[in-house]
Design an enzyme around this catalytic site. Sequence first.
Site, mmCIF file in Angstrom:
data_model
loop_
_atom_site.group_PDB
_atom_site.id
_atom_site.type_symbol
_atom_site.label_atom_id
_atom_site.label_comp_id
_atom_site.label_asym_id
_atom_site.label_seq_id
_atom_site.Cartn_x
_atom_site.Cartn_y
_atom_site.Cartn_z
ATOM 1 N N ARG A 1 0.845 -1.197 0.000
ATOM 2 C CA ARG A 1 0.000 0.000 0.000
ATOM 3 C C ARG A 1 0.874 1.238 0.000
ATOM 4 O O ARG A 1 0.373 2.340 -0.185
ATOM 5 C CB ARG A 1 -0.879 0.013 1.263
ATOM 6 C CG ARG A 1 -1.956 -1.041 1.211
ATOM 7 C CD ARG A 1 -2.789 -1.029 2.464
ATOM 8 N NE ARG A 1 -3.391 0.276 2.714
ATOM 9 C CZ ARG A 1 -4.231 0.524 3.699
ATOM 10 N NH1 ARG A 1 -4.588 -0.436 4.521
ATOM 11 N NH2 ARG A 1 -4.733 1.727 3.873
ATOM 12 N N LYS B 1 4.312 -13.399 13.205
ATOM 13 C CA LYS B 1 4.041 -12.984 14.583
ATOM 14 C C LYS B 1 4.049 -11.452 14.652
ATOM 15 O O LYS B 1 4.693 -10.842 13.801
ATOM 16 C CB LYS B 1 5.078 -13.586 15.520
ATOM 17 C CG LYS B 1 6.440 -12.856 15.507
ATOM 18 C CD LYS B 1 7.199 -13.114 16.762
ATOM 19 C CE LYS B 1 7.804 -11.916 17.359
ATOM 20 N NZ LYS B 1 8.969 -11.294 16.857
ATOM 21 N N GLU C 1 20.597 -11.853 23.397
ATOM 22 C CA GLU C 1 21.069 -11.110 22.218
ATOM 23 C C GLU C 1 22.004 -10.006 22.684
ATOM 24 O O GLU C 1 21.701 -9.314 23.667
ATOM 25 C CB GLU C 1 19.893 -10.490 21.479
ATOM 26 C CG GLU C 1 18.950 -11.518 20.896
ATOM 27 C CD GLU C 1 17.844 -10.849 20.114
ATOM 28 O OE1 GLU C 1 17.964 -10.790 18.882
ATOM 29 O OE2 GLU C 1 16.887 -10.367 20.723
ATOM 30 N N ASP D 1 7.667 -9.583 22.216
ATOM 31 C CA ASP D 1 8.530 -9.790 21.049
ATOM 32 C C ASP D 1 9.157 -11.188 21.058
ATOM 33 O O ASP D 1 9.342 -11.799 20.016
ATOM 34 C CB ASP D 1 9.638 -8.722 21.060
ATOM 35 C CG ASP D 1 10.501 -8.750 19.812
ATOM 36 O OD1 ASP D 1 9.932 -8.859 18.709
ATOM 37 O OD2 ASP D 1 11.737 -8.668 19.931
ATOM 38 N N HIS E 1 8.612 -17.032 20.767
ATOM 39 C CA HIS E 1 9.765 -17.910 20.541
ATOM 40 C C HIS E 1 10.086 -18.779 21.772
ATOM 41 O O HIS E 1 10.249 -19.992 21.666
ATOM 42 C CB HIS E 1 11.011 -17.093 20.193
ATOM 43 C CG HIS E 1 10.839 -16.210 18.988
ATOM 44 N ND1 HIS E 1 10.086 -16.569 17.903
ATOM 45 C CD2 HIS E 1 11.347 -14.981 18.689
ATOM 46 C CE1 HIS E 1 10.124 -15.600 17.002
ATOM 47 N NE2 HIS E 1 10.875 -14.620 17.457
ATOM 48 N N LYS F 1 17.975 -8.068 25.316
ATOM 49 C CA LYS F 1 18.855 -7.419 24.340
ATOM 50 C C LYS F 1 19.929 -6.676 25.127
ATOM 51 O O LYS F 1 19.748 -6.377 26.303
ATOM 52 C CB LYS F 1 18.066 -6.452 23.472
ATOM 53 C CG LYS F 1 17.026 -7.159 22.596
ATOM 54 C CD LYS F 1 16.571 -6.273 21.464
ATOM 55 C CE LYS F 1 15.432 -6.908 20.673
ATOM 56 N NZ LYS F 1 15.880 -7.958 19.752
#
Length: 485
Positions: free
Chosen positions: A49, A154, A222, A241, A246, A342
């Site tokens: 779009r 997801k 991470e 997230d 996960h 993170k």
Amino acid sequence: MTNHQVAPHLFVAFGATSDLMRRKLLPALYHFSEQYGLERRLLLVGVSRQKDLGDDGFRALAREALAAAGLPQTGHTDAWCDACLFFQPLGAGTPEDYRALAARLKALEKTHKFPGNRLFYLATPPDAFGPAITGLGQAKLHRSPGWTRLVVEKPCGRDPESAQNLNHLLQRYFDEPQIYRIDHYLGKETVQNLLIFRFANDIFEPLWHRNLVQSVQITVAESAGVGSRGNYYEQTGALRDMAQNHLTQLLTLTAMEVPVTFEPEAIRSEKAKVLRAVSPVRPEDVVYGQYTRGSVGGREAPGYREERGVAPDSVTETFVALKLGIENWRWNGVPFYLITGKGLPARFTQIAVTFHCPPVWLFQPRPATCSPNVLVFTLQPDEGFDLHFQVKAPGEPLELKTQRLRYRYAEAFGTLPDAYETLLVDVMAGDQTLFVRGDEAEAAWRIYAPLLAERPPTLSYPAGTFGPQEAARLMEWPDPALLYR
Ligand code: BG6
């Protein structure tokens, strides 16, 4: 797989200009088109779009994306882009725009003599899922002369209610066998191998039980921060997230019972049963953290609040550590710890199954704490597994040392395939084993509902450390059995 197992089809990707499209889908599609000779069986129609790129503009975007993914422009990449890629603008997404899309798909099928098989992939931000599903359904694109499959990325909702609403909307037009909810962790070779490890090796089955297992720790660490995804991350945070999808999927594969067959529904039903047995997490069993300015791998790293798109007073969590219990006969009383963050010191995904210490300790001097046997699955990087056990160090006095039995995929098999490639091949072949079923998606939200109602406080931690020290209140963290070093 051979190319004959992939029926000729149109791969219609919404979000044609998205990051996911450039980084994952285009390289994966090119790679296995080439590997399996699918040029005559797979045409990619990018839909967006945002703007009307035209076929040529989309092909140019694809060439750039392939080059960025380490596939430099060659006669082959050019030929693939020119012959197999098309673009269809979706304008404001009106019913007329969807009718134009339907007409374009029909025209392509006619020209290429395709039988009408269509795979719709929603690589869009979640707020575009609803309009896209409704648009497809109203234009009757949920049915076609061949098969029609819909892939949803997801997150499937942001709480139990929105997950249920999304399912209702999907089910208004599509049947469950047509719906493929992607969790890319399920496509990782090492994650699939959890099932083989457990169910093709009889010696482990009797060990997989509360009688022998003391705890299970699932870690997705991470080292990177949120980088350019601050806007997105502000809406999600680590719980939505990573943990709800996960890590929870890894939990189901670790804890599920033996399925009656190795078929999609049998496996997915066992996973769903695990989710039903997990007690909703208690806010006091959770630690949230957010990274501040620090140093990762010897390099200075900005704090989360300094990242682009992040509010200066944001309390969004970039770290979650939590404890769960599974109330069934196999696992009752065994704590499962899920940790993700993170800005941690290293990137690694591991599942550590820690066994009980021997009931009686025979050896003197007695250590202050026992070193239990631990089975560690390293899902990335340096994929493999390790079994920790005790040995006598040579000589006197008697001293016990922990050693490891070690297996590494790379040494046995070389490079592993990319998770997206595995999952795309499965959608094309109509195999739903590695996709999340509607009831699983809803049940996974139910576990975390108490945290959405009562948000734990967000504690800070400097980037490059293992999260807030309070995490050690819940579990041994960082667990010395982990192999991130
Ligand atoms: C994504 C998350 O789903 O998974 C990212 O949105 C995260 O925030 C990524 O970085 C991690 O995936 P992988 O495969 O690199 O471990």
